[in-house]
Design a protein around this motif. Structure first.
Motif, PDB file in Angstrom:
ATOM      1  N   HIS A   1      70.585  67.511  62.764  1.00  0.00           N
ATOM      2  CA  HIS A   1      71.131  66.218  62.767  1.00  0.00           C
ATOM      3  C   HIS A   1      72.315  65.842  61.790  1.00  0.00           C
ATOM      4  O   HIS A   1      73.181  65.081  62.093  1.00  0.00           O
ATOM      5  CB  HIS A   1      70.174  65.116  62.586  1.00  0.00           C
ATOM      6  N   THR A   2      72.661  66.764  61.062  1.00  0.00           N
ATOM      7  CA  THR A   2      73.551  66.743  59.990  1.00  0.00           C
ATOM      8  C   THR A   2      74.904  67.178  60.699  1.00  0.00           C
ATOM      9  O   THR A   2      75.933  66.857  60.242  1.00  0.00           O
ATOM     10  CB  THR A   2      73.303  67.639  58.647  1.00  0.00           C
ATOM     11  N   GLY A   3      74.788  67.719  61.762  1.00  0.00           N
ATOM     12  CA  GLY A   3      75.980  68.157  62.554  1.00  0.00           C
ATOM     13  C   GLY A   3      76.289  69.615  62.728  1.00  0.00           C
ATOM     14  O   GLY A   3      77.121  70.027  63.203  1.00  0.00           O
ATOM     15  N   ARG A   4      75.284  70.323  61.541  1.00  0.00           N
ATOM     16  CA  ARG A   4      75.433  71.555  61.566  1.00  0.00           C
ATOM     17  C   ARG A   4      74.912  72.451  63.017  1.00  0.00           C
ATOM     18  O   ARG A   4      73.902  72.028  63.228  1.00  0.00           O
ATOM     19  CB  ARG A   4      74.678  72.562  60.343  1.00  0.00           C
ATOM     20  N   ALA A   5      75.836  73.383  63.386  1.00  0.00           N
ATOM     21  CA  ALA A   5      75.614  73.975  64.569  1.00  0.00           C
ATOM     22  C   ALA A   5      75.548  75.500  64.659  1.00  0.00           C
ATOM     23  O   ALA A   5      76.395  75.984  63.915  1.00  0.00           O
ATOM     24  CB  ALA A   5      76.499  73.378  65.713  1.00  0.00           C
ATOM     25  N   ASP A   6      74.645  75.956  65.536  1.00  0.00           N
ATOM     26  CA  ASP A   6      74.698  77.596  65.594  1.00  0.00           C
ATOM     27  C   ASP A   6      74.892  77.996  67.016  1.00  0.00           C
ATOM     28  O   ASP A   6      74.345  77.274  67.637  1.00  0.00           O
ATOM     29  CB  ASP A   6      73.421  78.304  64.866  1.00  0.00           C
ATOM     30  N   TYR A   7      75.768  78.759  67.249  1.00  0.00           N
ATOM     31  CA  TYR A   7      75.792  79.334  68.514  1.00  0.00           C
ATOM     32  C   TYR A   7      75.603  80.545  68.782  1.00  0.00           C
ATOM     33  O   TYR A   7      75.894  81.712  68.142  1.00  0.00           O
ATOM     34  CB  TYR A   7      77.529  78.902  69.131  1.00  0.00           C
ATOM     35  N   ASN A   8      75.384  80.873  70.166  1.00  0.00           N
ATOM     36  CA  ASN A   8      75.292  82.415  70.640  1.00  0.00           C
ATOM     37  C   ASN A   8      76.664  82.974  70.515  1.00  0.00           C
ATOM     38  O   ASN A   8      77.533  82.544  71.050  1.00  0.00           O
ATOM     39  CB  ASN A   8      74.771  82.310  72.100  1.00  0.00           C
ATOM     40  N   PRO A   9      76.752  84.141  69.885  1.00  0.00           N
ATOM     41  CA  PRO A   9      78.032  84.640  69.739  1.00  0.00           C
ATOM     42  C   PRO A   9      78.725  84.974  70.846  1.00  0.00           C
ATOM     43  O   PRO A   9      79.942  84.844  71.130  1.00  0.00           O
ATOM     44  CB  PRO A   9      77.634  86.053  68.953  1.00  0.00           C
ATOM     45  N   SER A  10      77.892  85.319  72.153  1.00  0.00           N
ATOM     46  CA  SER A  10      78.877  85.530  73.359  1.00  0.00           C
ATOM     47  C   SER A  10      79.290  84.408  73.957  1.00  0.00           C
ATOM     48  O   SER A  10      80.358  84.430  74.656  1.00  0.00           O
ATOM     49  CB  SER A  10      77.704  86.341  74.479  1.00  0.00           C
ATOM     50  N   LEU A  11      78.987  83.249  73.554  1.00  0.00           N
ATOM     51  CA  LEU A  11      79.544  81.963  74.085  1.00  0.00           C
ATOM     52  C   LEU A  11      80.356  81.192  73.150  1.00  0.00           C
ATOM     53  O   LEU A  11      80.835  80.160  73.476  1.00  0.00           O
ATOM     54  CB  LEU A  11      78.407  81.074  74.697  1.00  0.00           C
ATOM     55  N   LYS A  12      80.294  81.493  71.851  1.00  0.00           N
ATOM     56  CA  LYS A  12      80.897  80.672  70.616  1.00  0.00           C
ATOM     57  C   LYS A  12      82.052  80.090  70.924  1.00  0.00           C
ATOM     58  O   LYS A  12      82.331  79.128  70.622  1.00  0.00           O
ATOM     59  CB  LYS A  12      80.768  81.519  69.463  1.00  0.00           C
ATOM     60  N   SER A  13      83.023  81.057  71.641  1.00  0.00           N
ATOM     61  CA  SER A  13      84.415  80.779  71.642  1.00  0.00           C
ATOM     62  C   SER A  13      84.692  79.363  72.778  1.00  0.00           C
ATOM     63  O   SER A  13      85.753  78.723  72.664  1.00  0.00           O
ATOM     64  CB  SER A  13      85.435  81.795  72.172  1.00  0.00           C
ATOM     65  N   ARG A  14      83.677  79.203  73.627  1.00  0.00           N
ATOM     66  CA  ARG A  14      83.742  78.091  74.659  1.00  0.00           C
ATOM     67  C   ARG A  14      82.824  76.881  74.575  1.00  0.00           C
ATOM     68  O   ARG A  14      82.730  76.007  75.212  1.00  0.00           O
ATOM     69  CB  ARG A  14      83.542  78.632  75.940  1.00  0.00           C
ATOM     70  N   VAL A  15      81.889  77.040  73.523  1.00  0.00           N
ATOM     71  CA  VAL A  15      80.740  75.950  73.338  1.00  0.00           C
ATOM     72  C   VAL A  15      80.995  75.057  72.187  1.00  0.00           C
ATOM     73  O   VAL A  15      81.323  75.725  71.106  1.00  0.00           O
ATOM     74  CB  VAL A  15      79.483  76.862  73.098  1.00  0.00           C
ATOM     75  N   THR A  16      80.615  73.976  72.469  1.00  0.00           N
ATOM     76  CA  THR A  16      80.456  73.072  71.411  1.00  0.00           C
ATOM     77  C   THR A  16      79.370  72.088  71.430  1.00  0.00           C
ATOM     78  O   THR A  16      78.911  71.439  72.732  1.00  0.00           O
ATOM     79  CB  THR A  16      81.591  71.957  71.067  1.00  0.00           C
ATOM     80  N   ILE A  17      78.399  71.926  70.643  1.00  0.00           N
ATOM     81  CA  ILE A  17      77.260  71.082  70.585  1.00  0.00           C
ATOM     82  C   ILE A  17      77.441  69.982  69.573  1.00  0.00           C
ATOM     83  O   ILE A  17      77.789  70.267  68.410  1.00  0.00           O
ATOM     84  CB  ILE A  17      76.009  71.746  70.429  1.00  0.00           C
ATOM     85  N   SER A  18      77.172  68.831  70.168  1.00  0.00           N
ATOM     86  CA  SER A  18      77.203  67.630  69.024  1.00  0.00           C
ATOM     87  C   SER A  18      76.040  66.826  69.310  1.00  0.00           C
ATOM     88  O   SER A  18      75.488  66.927  70.093  1.00  0.00           O
ATOM     89  CB  SER A  18      78.434  66.838  69.313  1.00  0.00           C
ATOM     90  N   VAL A  19      76.114  65.857  68.071  1.00  0.00           N
ATOM     91  CA  VAL A  19      74.667  65.167  68.066  1.00  0.00           C
ATOM     92  C   VAL A  19      75.205  63.466  67.833  1.00  0.00           C
ATOM     93  O   VAL A  19      76.231  63.407  67.033  1.00  0.00           O
ATOM     94  CB  VAL A  19      74.015  65.460  66.933  1.00  0.00           C
ATOM     95  N   ASP A  20      74.681  62.610  68.309  1.00  0.00           N
ATOM     96  CA  ASP A  20      74.674  61.145  68.389  1.00  0.00           C
ATOM     97  C   ASP A  20      73.630  60.478  67.727  1.00  0.00           C
ATOM     98  O   ASP A  20      72.701  60.181  68.514  1.00  0.00           O
ATOM     99  CB  ASP A  20      75.291  60.600  69.430  1.00  0.00           C
ATOM    100  N   THR A  21      73.624  60.383  66.440  1.00  0.00           N
ATOM    101  CA  THR A  21      72.108  59.903  65.871  1.00  0.00           C
ATOM    102  C   THR A  21      71.986  58.495  66.587  1.00  0.00           C
ATOM    103  O   THR A  21      70.821  58.043  66.550  1.00  0.00           O
ATOM    104  CB  THR A  21      72.183  59.734  64.334  1.00  0.00           C
ATOM    105  N   SER A  22      72.982  57.636  66.620  1.00  0.00           N
ATOM    106  CA  SER A  22      72.866  56.239  67.021  1.00  0.00           C
ATOM    107  C   SER A  22      72.136  56.378  68.384  1.00  0.00           C
ATOM    108  O   SER A  22      71.489  55.183  68.584  1.00  0.00           O
ATOM    109  CB  SER A  22      74.015  55.601  66.781  1.00  0.00           C
ATOM    110  N   LYS A  23      72.203  57.048  69.005  1.00  0.00           N
ATOM    111  CA  LYS A  23      71.940  57.049  70.501  1.00  0.00           C
ATOM    112  C   LYS A  23      70.641  58.094  70.686  1.00  0.00           C
ATOM    113  O   LYS A  23      69.926  58.064  71.733  1.00  0.00           O
ATOM    114  CB  LYS A  23      73.046  57.556  71.403  1.00  0.00           C
ATOM    115  N   ASN A  24      70.210  58.756  69.574  1.00  0.00           N
ATOM    116  CA  ASN A  24      69.114  59.760  69.510  1.00  0.00           C
ATOM    117  C   ASN A  24      69.337  60.758  70.821  1.00  0.00           C
ATOM    118  O   ASN A  24      68.703  61.100  71.581  1.00  0.00           O
ATOM    119  CB  ASN A  24      67.938  59.017  69.886  1.00  0.00           C
TER     120      ASN A  24
END
Lengths: 119, 109
Positions: A54-77
């Motif tokens: 929830h702090t925004g820290r993200a980890d990605y699969n190295p094989s997809l890392k260059s194309r992936v972004t995961i984000s979080v919206d705590t106000s909308k859960n």
């Protein structure tokens, strides 16, 4: 009861960006858990895409890392997945899940949403 | 190609016991193993976490074990609604990613 529900387009054009959202109920996205995306191409096994705290820290699969972004919206859960430069190899059922710190397993999952490439 | 190996399928008659193996290496099965049950079109369900622990609500017919770089899931008293795909899962410290086995289809004869 913790529930997760994926939403987003079922069809994406080649080279475009896939955007999916996972709505969480029964738990706060601010809880001490990670929030995960997993996919399953047709006839194949499960693949971990990445996850976010929830702090925004993200980890990605190295094989997809260059194309992936995961984000979080705590106000909308909810949390979201963006996957750029889509190809036929990205056709899959996409699942969101909770990665519980108690035991470190994926303890709750959504039903999944099928994403298909369409020209 | 998964770094974890599972048999493609196992089968048994109602009431029997079946065991699903999951093998790997120290970089993955040196970590805890978890098991999931998955019926196509539904949400995967956590069956066993941290090698041998059952979440609340999972029947004690399901049990897990791990020794070295191998793990197994055992289903006793096999029932018709146990027909599903079963996946093992761990973390791979060489690949820096969470990994799943290829899955094992359980058929109740």
């Amino acid at each position: 009861q913790v529930q997760l529900q994926e939403s987003g387009p079922g069809l994406v054009k080649p080279s475009e960006t896939l955007s999916l959202t996972c709505a969480v109920s029964g738990d706060s996205i601010n809880s001490n858990n990670w929030w995960t995306w997993v996919r399953q191409p047709p006839g194949r096994g499960l693949e971990w895409i990445g996850e976010i705290y929830h702090t925004g820290r993200a980890d990605y699969n190295p094989s997809l890392k260059s194309r992936v972004t995961i984000s979080v919206d705590t106000s909308k859960n909810h949390f979201s997945l963006n996957l750029t430069s889509m190809t036929a190899a990205d056709t899959a059922v996409y699942y969101c899940a909770r990665h519980g710190v108690n035991g470190w397993a994926f303890d709750y999952w959504g039903q999944g949403t099928l994403v298909t490439l369409s020209s | 190609q998964s770094v974890l190996t599972q048999p493609p399928s196992v089968s048994g008659a109602p009431g029997q016991r079946v065991t699903i193996s999951c093998s790997g290496s120290s970089s993955n099965l040196g970590h805890d193993v978890h098991w999931y049950q998955h019926l196509p079109g539904t949400a995967p369900k956590l069956l066993i976490y941290a090698n041998n622990n059952r979440p609340s609500g999972v029947p004690d017919r399901f049990s897990g074990s791990k020794s070295g770089t191998s793990a197994s899931l055992t289903i006793t008293g096999l029932q018709a609604d146990d027909e599903a795909d079963y996946y093992c899962q761990s973390y791979d410290s060489t690949l820096s990613t969470f990994v799943f086995g290829p899955g094992t289809m359980v058929t109740v004869l």
